[in-house]
Design an enzyme around this catalytic site. Sequence first.
Site, mmCIF file in Angstrom:
data_model
loop_
_atom_site.group_PDB
_atom_site.id
_atom_site.type_symbol
_atom_site.label_atom_id
_atom_site.label_comp_id
_atom_site.label_asym_id
_atom_site.label_seq_id
_atom_site.Cartn_x
_atom_site.Cartn_y
_atom_site.Cartn_z
ATOM 1 N N ASP A 1 -3.797 -4.067 7.980
ATOM 2 C CA ASP A 1 -3.028 -3.560 6.746
ATOM 3 C C ASP A 1 -2.732 -1.936 7.099
ATOM 4 O O ASP A 1 -3.411 -1.234 7.189
ATOM 5 C CB ASP A 1 -3.646 -3.486 5.442
ATOM 6 C CG ASP A 1 -3.283 -2.997 4.413
ATOM 7 O OD1 ASP A 1 -2.306 -1.872 4.381
ATOM 8 O OD2 ASP A 1 -3.868 -3.016 3.289
ATOM 9 N N HIS B 1 -7.992 -2.813 0.312
ATOM 10 C CA HIS B 1 -7.420 -2.884 -1.069
ATOM 11 C C HIS B 1 -7.416 -4.149 -1.608
ATOM 12 O O HIS B 1 -7.381 -5.206 -1.005
ATOM 13 C CB HIS B 1 -5.981 -2.343 -0.866
ATOM 14 C CG HIS B 1 -5.214 -1.980 -1.815
ATOM 15 N ND1 HIS B 1 -4.537 -3.040 -2.493
ATOM 16 C CD2 HIS B 1 -4.794 -0.765 -2.432
ATOM 17 C CE1 HIS B 1 -3.423 -2.431 -3.386
ATOM 18 N NE2 HIS B 1 -3.755 -1.322 -3.725
ATOM 19 N N LYS C 1 5.580 4.329 0.812
ATOM 20 C CA LYS C 1 4.444 5.281 1.203
ATOM 21 C C LYS C 1 4.952 5.993 2.604
ATOM 22 O O LYS C 1 4.274 6.847 2.947
ATOM 23 C CB LYS C 1 3.387 4.461 1.580
ATOM 24 C CG LYS C 1 2.597 3.846 0.180
ATOM 25 C CD LYS C 1 1.272 3.380 0.502
ATOM 26 C CE LYS C 1 0.784 2.051 -0.395
ATOM 27 N NZ LYS C 1 0.546 2.732 -1.758
ATOM 28 N N GLN D 1 -1.690 2.829 4.920
ATOM 29 C CA GLN D 1 -2.034 4.195 4.854
ATOM 30 C C GLN D 1 -2.271 4.753 6.191
ATOM 31 O O GLN D 1 -2.664 5.979 6.453
ATOM 32 C CB GLN D 1 -3.386 4.144 4.060
ATOM 33 C CG GLN D 1 -3.385 3.695 2.726
ATOM 34 C CD GLN D 1 -2.628 4.708 1.868
ATOM 35 O OE1 GLN D 1 -2.330 5.718 2.051
ATOM 36 N NE2 GLN D 1 -2.335 4.080 0.579
ATOM 37 N N CYS E 1 -7.459 0.626 -6.689
ATOM 38 C CA CYS E 1 -7.433 -0.967 -6.257
ATOM 39 C C CYS E 1 -8.478 -1.339 -5.112
ATOM 40 O O CYS E 1 -8.137 -2.060 -4.509
ATOM 41 C CB CYS E 1 -5.936 -1.426 -5.888
ATOM 42 S SG CYS E 1 -4.834 -1.027 -7.291
HETATM 43 N N1 7TS Z 1 -3.132 -1.749 1.153
HETATM 44 C C1 7TS Z 1 -3.612 -0.382 1.235
HETATM 45 C C2 7TS Z 1 -4.358 0.344 2.131
HETATM 46 C C3 7TS Z 1 -2.818 0.409 0.262
HETATM 47 O O1 7TS Z 1 -3.114 1.661 0.012
HETATM 48 C C4 7TS Z 1 -1.809 -0.273 -0.714
HETATM 49 C C5 7TS Z 1 -1.537 0.454 -1.873
HETATM 50 C C6 7TS Z 1 -1.580 -1.511 -0.624
HETATM 51 C C7 7TS Z 1 -2.143 -2.163 0.529
HETATM 52 C C8 7TS Z 1 -0.624 -2.333 -1.362
HETATM 53 O O2 7TS Z 1 0.788 -1.635 -1.142
HETATM 54 P P1 7TS Z 1 2.050 -2.185 -1.972
HETATM 55 O O3 7TS Z 1 3.033 -1.183 -1.790
HETATM 56 O O4 7TS Z 1 2.159 -3.355 -1.625
HETATM 57 O O5 7TS Z 1 1.620 -1.934 -3.548
HETATM 58 N N2 7TS Z 1 -2.240 1.476 -2.327
HETATM 59 C C9 7TS Z 1 -2.100 2.203 -3.577
HETATM 60 C C10 7TS Z 1 -2.781 3.388 -3.634
HETATM 61 O O6 7TS Z 1 -3.861 3.817 -2.869
HETATM 62 N N3 7TS Z 1 -2.626 4.084 -4.822
HETATM 63 O O7 7TS Z 1 -1.482 3.451 -5.543
HETATM 64 C C11 7TS Z 1 -1.325 2.199 -4.475
#
Ligand code: 7TS
Length: 416
Positions: free
Chosen positions: A210, A133, A236, A213, A374
């Site tokens: 990370d 990401h 999430k 997910q 992203c």
């Molecule tokens: N890393 C991964 C693997 C992610 O899927 C996301 C967000 C982030 C980092 C960033 O997370 P945040 O909560 O700090 O924004 N992914 C997504 C997505 O897949 N669709 O919208 C956000």
Amino acid sequence: MNTNTNIAPTANFDVEKIREDFPILQTTVHGRPLVYLDNGATAQKPLAVINSMVEYYKGYNSNVHRGVHYLSQKATDAHEAAREGVRAFINAEHTHEIIFTRGTTESINIVAHSFGKAFVNAGDEIIITAMEHHSNIVPWQMLCEERGAILRVIPINANGELILEEYDKLLNERTKLVALVHVSNTLGTVNPVNDIIAKAHVVGAAVLIDGAQSIQHMAVDVQAMDADFFVFSGHKLFGPTGIGVLYGKDKYLNAMPPYQGGGSMIKQVTLEKTTYNELPFKFEAGTPHVEGIIGLGAAIDYINAIGIDNIAAYEHELVAYAVEQLSTIEGLRFIGNAKERVSVLSFLAGDIHPYDIGVILDKLGIAVRTGHHCCQPIMDIFSIPGTVRASFAFYNTKAEVDALVAGLLKAKQMLS
Ligand code: 7TS
């Protein structure tokens, strides 16, 4: 496909009953029952989480770690109970290794900034992968630029799996940190993090995982994994937005400088010099997101009551069904066919633009995400503008998969 294939959901996993806990799942969109398949972007919240935050504001709203009065102590107790809940959930050794942040993005930025300052110098190397990401790419590019370090990238194959022989070649004594995603938000690939971490440790490099997910789909044990850092977002994981976690081994966190200066992160301040507080507070400057932390604690309690292994087993069955059903659609092509995969399915239908499919599905009440998610480098590798992505949670059903398939057939008919 998923790492928990040998576990069947227990008989008391009742998806219809679980759905009743999520008010939003009872709503309609454009006059149709909501089919929410955008859980990778953010997950829905059970009443237990919503109520925990309402109760905080109604009953004991107060700042934490500051007051001797009843409300402040009650809020502090709830706040620290949530920290202990996170510790137990990921099996960290110490509660002080759990730092509350705004989310995955901020957690990674803290490590890039503070670990970078302490450990990364000119000529050092940092390894990421081609399936990250943006939030696990850009902070490392910024750090490398600032420190004169070099960013190396583990490539992926046509199935969307890491090419591990290339990782072996990249690792060397200049490698200071390896940062990679546990589960890809675009491909659904589950990376073999245990092996990757063990190899990094042989050359003395630290590893950041990370878990944005993975944390909601499988049991995570940071000690068994031997991760040096593990990061994720509350939103999430069925908790509120604006709250996340940075787990770090205390040997690293103690050796890293603070990220921000301010209240709470200090031991003593004079106008000449400040000494810093102990972990975890050294990395938690200012008033924290108290209701977010309480909500995250409630989300973890909620998941524990269902059982993360039950969730993993149920989702395994659901996603296998989705792959089977989607595969019946002529011209549908999955982007990402990893052997180890969970809960995220990215695909294209013929040469129809993903956005057009997303708009038609929306009219049918079906929420999916379209675009590059992203992860622009993945789109470049596959030479595509984006994908349609259905991402599942344990409250999704086979009937919703059927609705998605019917919606895709309709979209194909309208757009072909
Ligand atoms: N890393 C991964 C693997 C992610 O899927 C996301 C967000 C982030 C980092 C960033 O997370 P945040 O909560 O700090 O924004 N992914 C997504 C997505 O897949 N669709 O919208 C956000």
